[in-house]
Scaffold this motif. Structure first.
Motif, PDB file in Angstrom:
ATOM      1  N   THR A  86      15.809 -16.623   9.162  1.00 34.00           N
ATOM      2  CA  THR A  86      15.010 -17.815   9.397  1.00 34.00           C
ATOM      3  C   THR A  86      14.229 -17.808  10.704  1.00 34.00           C
ATOM      4  N   GLU A  87      14.544 -16.908  11.632  1.00 34.67           N
ATOM      5  CA  GLU A  87      13.785 -16.876  12.883  1.00 34.67           C
ATOM      6  C   GLU A  87      12.460 -16.133  12.756  1.00 34.67           C
ATOM      7  N   ILE A  88      12.198 -15.513  11.612  1.00 40.45           N
ATOM      8  CA  ILE A  88      10.920 -14.847  11.386  1.00 40.45           C
ATOM      9  C   ILE A  88      10.315 -15.349  10.077  1.00 40.45           C
ATOM     10  N   ASP A  89       8.967 -15.278   9.994  1.00 42.95           N
ATOM     11  CA  ASP A  89       8.251 -15.704   8.792  1.00 42.95           C
ATOM     12  C   ASP A  89       7.901 -14.537   7.884  1.00 42.95           C
ATOM     13  N   ALA A  90       8.011 -13.308   8.404  1.00 44.35           N
ATOM     14  CA  ALA A  90       7.642 -12.138   7.604  1.00 44.35           C
ATOM     15  C   ALA A  90       8.360 -10.919   8.151  1.00 44.35           C
ATOM     16  N   ARG A  91       8.615  -9.955   7.264  1.00 44.25           N
ATOM     17  CA  ARG A  91       9.256  -8.706   7.656  1.00 44.25           C
ATOM     18  C   ARG A  91       8.516  -7.549   7.015  1.00 44.25           C
ATOM     19  N   GLN A  92       8.171  -6.557   7.826  1.00 43.56           N
ATOM     20  CA  GLN A  92       7.492  -5.367   7.341  1.00 43.56           C
ATOM     21  C   GLN A  92       8.533  -4.382   6.797  1.00 43.56           C
ATOM     22  N   VAL A  93       8.245  -3.809   5.615  1.00 46.29           N
ATOM     23  CA  VAL A  93       9.222  -2.982   4.915  1.00 46.29           C
ATOM     24  C   VAL A  93       8.550  -1.716   4.398  1.00 46.29           C
ATOM     25  N   THR A  94       9.275  -0.611   4.451  1.00 43.26           N
ATOM     26  CA  THR A  94       8.839   0.644   3.832  1.00 43.26           C
ATOM     27  C   THR A  94       9.873   1.035   2.785  1.00 43.26           C
ATOM     28  N   VAL A  95       9.426   1.209   1.542  1.00 43.19           N
ATOM     29  CA  VAL A  95      10.318   1.530   0.424  1.00 43.19           C
ATOM     30  C   VAL A  95       9.964   2.916  -0.098  1.00 43.19           C
ATOM     31  N   PRO A  96      10.780   3.949   0.182  1.00 43.68           N
ATOM     32  CA  PRO A  96      10.467   5.302  -0.306  1.00 43.68           C
ATOM     33  C   PRO A  96      10.578   5.382  -1.827  1.00 43.68           C
ATOM     34  N   LEU A 148       6.116   2.971  -0.430  1.00 41.46           N
ATOM     35  CA  LEU A 148       5.332   1.752  -0.513  1.00 41.46           C
ATOM     36  C   LEU A 148       5.614   0.906   0.723  1.00 41.46           C
ATOM     37  N   GLN A 149       4.572   0.576   1.463  1.00 38.77           N
ATOM     38  CA  GLN A 149       4.703  -0.338   2.590  1.00 38.77           C
ATOM     39  C   GLN A 149       4.231  -1.713   2.160  1.00 38.77           C
ATOM     40  N   LEU A 150       4.945  -2.742   2.588  1.00 40.56           N
ATOM     41  CA  LEU A 150       4.595  -4.102   2.231  1.00 40.56           C
ATOM     42  C   LEU A 150       5.194  -5.064   3.242  1.00 40.56           C
ATOM     43  N   THR A 151       4.814  -6.313   3.119  1.00 42.28           N
ATOM     44  CA  THR A 151       5.365  -7.372   3.962  1.00 42.28           C
ATOM     45  C   THR A 151       5.987  -8.427   3.065  1.00 42.28           C
ATOM     46  N   ILE A 152       7.249  -8.764   3.321  1.00 45.24           N
ATOM     47  CA  ILE A 152       7.920  -9.870   2.641  1.00 45.24           C
ATOM     48  C   ILE A 152       7.754 -11.104   3.511  1.00 45.24           C
ATOM     49  N   THR A 153       7.187 -12.165   2.947  1.00 45.49           N
ATOM     50  CA  THR A 153       7.015 -13.412   3.684  1.00 45.49           C
ATOM     51  C   THR A 153       8.092 -14.407   3.278  1.00 45.49           C
ATOM     52  N   ARG A 154       8.395 -15.328   4.190  1.00 40.07           N
ATOM     53  CA  ARG A 154       9.441 -16.322   3.944  1.00 40.07           C
ATOM     54  C   ARG A 154       9.041 -17.663   4.573  1.00 40.07           C
ATOM     55  N   LEU A 161      -0.124  -3.867  -8.196  1.00 40.71           N
ATOM     56  CA  LEU A 161      -1.133  -3.108  -7.452  1.00 40.71           C
ATOM     57  C   LEU A 161      -1.541  -1.895  -8.259  1.00 40.71           C
ATOM     58  N   ILE A 162      -2.740  -1.423  -7.975  1.00 41.28           N
ATOM     59  CA  ILE A 162      -3.259  -0.228  -8.621  1.00 41.28           C
ATOM     60  C   ILE A 162      -3.283   0.900  -7.608  1.00 41.28           C
ATOM     61  N   VAL A 163      -2.708   2.063  -7.988  1.00 42.98           N
ATOM     62  CA  VAL A 163      -2.668   3.199  -7.084  1.00 42.98           C
ATOM     63  C   VAL A 163      -4.100   3.657  -6.811  1.00 42.98           C
ATOM     64  N   PRO A 164      -4.515   3.748  -5.547  1.00 45.52           N
ATOM     65  CA  PRO A 164      -5.889   4.150  -5.237  1.00 45.52           C
ATOM     66  C   PRO A 164      -6.132   5.643  -5.532  1.00 45.52           C
ATOM     67  N   ARG A 223       0.847  -1.195   0.000  1.00 50.38           N
ATOM     68  CA  ARG A 223       0.000   0.000   0.000  1.00 50.38           C
ATOM     69  C   ARG A 223       0.880   1.242   0.000  1.00 50.38           C
ATOM     70  N   ILE A 224       0.387   2.301  -0.584  1.00 55.98           N
ATOM     71  CA  ILE A 224       1.129   3.553  -0.662  1.00 55.98           C
ATOM     72  C   ILE A 224       0.796   4.397   0.561  1.00 55.98           C
ATOM     73  N   VAL A 225       1.837   4.943   1.179  1.00 57.89           N
ATOM     74  CA  VAL A 225       1.671   5.773   2.373  1.00 57.89           C
ATOM     75  C   VAL A 225       2.448   7.072   2.180  1.00 57.89           C
ATOM     76  N   ALA A 226       2.128   8.051   3.007  1.00 58.52           N
ATOM     77  CA  ALA A 226       2.838   9.325   2.993  1.00 58.52           C
ATOM     78  C   ALA A 226       3.839   9.356   4.135  1.00 58.52           C
ATOM     79  N   LEU A 227       5.068   9.747   3.836  1.00 58.64           N
ATOM     80  CA  LEU A 227       6.109   9.891   4.842  1.00 58.64           C
ATOM     81  C   LEU A 227       6.121  11.320   5.369  1.00 58.64           C
ATOM     82  N   PRO A 228       6.738  11.543   6.527  1.00 60.04           N
ATOM     83  CA  PRO A 228       6.892  12.922   7.005  1.00 60.04           C
ATOM     84  C   PRO A 228       7.578  13.786   5.949  1.00 60.04           C
ATOM     85  N   GLY A 229       7.042  14.962   5.705  1.00 62.96           N
ATOM     86  CA  GLY A 229       7.585  15.824   4.671  1.00 62.96           C
ATOM     87  C   GLY A 229       6.857  15.713   3.357  1.00 62.96           C
ATOM     88  N   GLY A 230       5.899  14.755   3.272  1.00 67.12           N
ATOM     89  CA  GLY A 230       5.086  14.654   2.073  1.00 67.12           C
ATOM     90  C   GLY A 230       5.548  13.632   1.049  1.00 67.12           C
TER      91      GLY A 230
END
Length: 326
Positions: free
Chosen positions: A277-287, A240-246, A323-326, A229-236
């Motif tokens: 390997t100790e986690i099944d998913a990681r939350q990521v923010t990609v500017p 893209l926020q997403l979760t990588i699963t493993r 994904l489609i930009v909302p 999903r697309i989010v706004a960072l401080p400063g405008g």
């Protein structure tokens, strides 16, 4: 373009001194990995022989830079059954002499990508960690380099015959030793007590760490991308926020790219992202790149997110999602 998985931090050494007027100044250095300066429990038989320091004409392309003047190469170390010895190059980029402590310790990754010292977390949080520090020994343990000099650190893995197949991981750290004039003796502190005040001097220890992975037997990996999903960072600025699963017995390590039809270059790029390997998913923010054409982020635009391997099969797409930009 950023690289999130090479820990670099400032470890503050605090000294309290009597009779120093004025406030204390705290220098902070952020990083995703906290550095552990205590050596792991490893075999201490015959020492590994490390070559002497040499002049470094240039830091190799792909080296990892931390805060301060330390560079490490390569960006990560993988040891398998074909080779049990690896090398890490330590580079002093500055023109000044530098002294560095070298350590290897187990660390636990959290779902938000932080790396914590294994000994500092609760037993339940490290239950799935397959630590590799006990398998590794290294030499030298401390390095002194002149300006623009380099030193190779040798790492050897000793794997017991009954070790189960899988992936085991530790983290190699190089931390700068503060110069001698940054410290106070007890006599110096006591001699200043008559001035009627107390001050604190905080000396930062800048360092950097990289993962050292030991793989035994065959390993498996399946990766996925969820909830983009697309989010706004401080400063405008947008991101893209997403979760990588493993899933499987191997960690994921690769690059995230966000592309759009007609765009000549990725709109966002995050290199060297690991999911251990100790986690099944990681939350990521990609500017998104500040110079990205806004038309590609307008409502209704189509974006494609890919996670591409930079480990066992470099260039292989581990996961992809539109994904489609909302």
């Amino acid at each position: 373009m950023v690289n999130p998985d090479h820990g670099h931090s400032g470890v503050a050494v605090v000294r309290v001194v009597s009779g120093v007027r004025g406030g204390a100044r705290l220098l902070r250095a952020g990083g995703l990995a906290s550095l552990c300066l205590a050596g792991a429990a490893v075999a201490q038989d015959e020492p590994l022989q490390a070559p002497p320091p040499r002049a470094a004409a240039a830091v190799p392309e792909g080296a990892v830079g931390g805060m301060g003047d330390i560079n490490l190469y390569p960006k990560r170390v993988v040891i398998d059954e074909r080779t049990r010895i690896a090398s890490v190059g330590l580079y002093n980029r500055s023109i000044e002499r530098g002294e560095y402590d070298i350590a290897i310790a187990d660390k636990v990754m959290t779902a938000d990508g932080r790396l914590l010292d294994a000994e500092a977390v609760a037993p339940g949080e490290r239950a799935r960690l397959h630590g590799g520090a006990a398998m590794l020994r290294w030499s030298p343990r401390r390095v002194v380099l002149g300006g623009s000099e380099a030193q190779t650190i040798r790492i050897m893995a000793r794997v017991a015959p009954d070790t189960p197949p899988g992936e085991y991981r530790a983290h190699f750290s190089a931390v700068a030793v503060p110069p001698a004039d940054a410290s106070y003796s007890i006599e110096q502190a006591a001699g200043a007590a008559g001035q009627g005040s107390i001050g604190v001097r905080i000396v930062p220890r800048f360092g950097i760490s990289i993962p050292v992975i030991v793989r035994i037997g065959q390993t498996t990996l399946t990766a996925g991308i969820e909830s983009p999903r697309i989010v706004a960072l401080p400063g405008g600025r947008k991101a893209l926020q997403l979760t990588i699963t493993r899933a499987g017995t191997r960690s994921a390590f690769g690059d995230i790219a966000v592309t759009a039809p007609g765009a000549r270059a990725p709109l966002a790029l995050l290199k060297g992202l690991g999911v251990y390997t100790e986690i099944d998913a990681r939350q990521v923010t990609v500017p998104f790149d500040a110079g990205a054409d806004p038309r590609f982020l307008a409502s209704g635009a189509k974006l494609t997110v890919t996670y591409t391997d930079d480990d066992v099969e470099p260039g292989k797409v581990l996961a992809s999602r539109d994904l489609i930009v909302p």
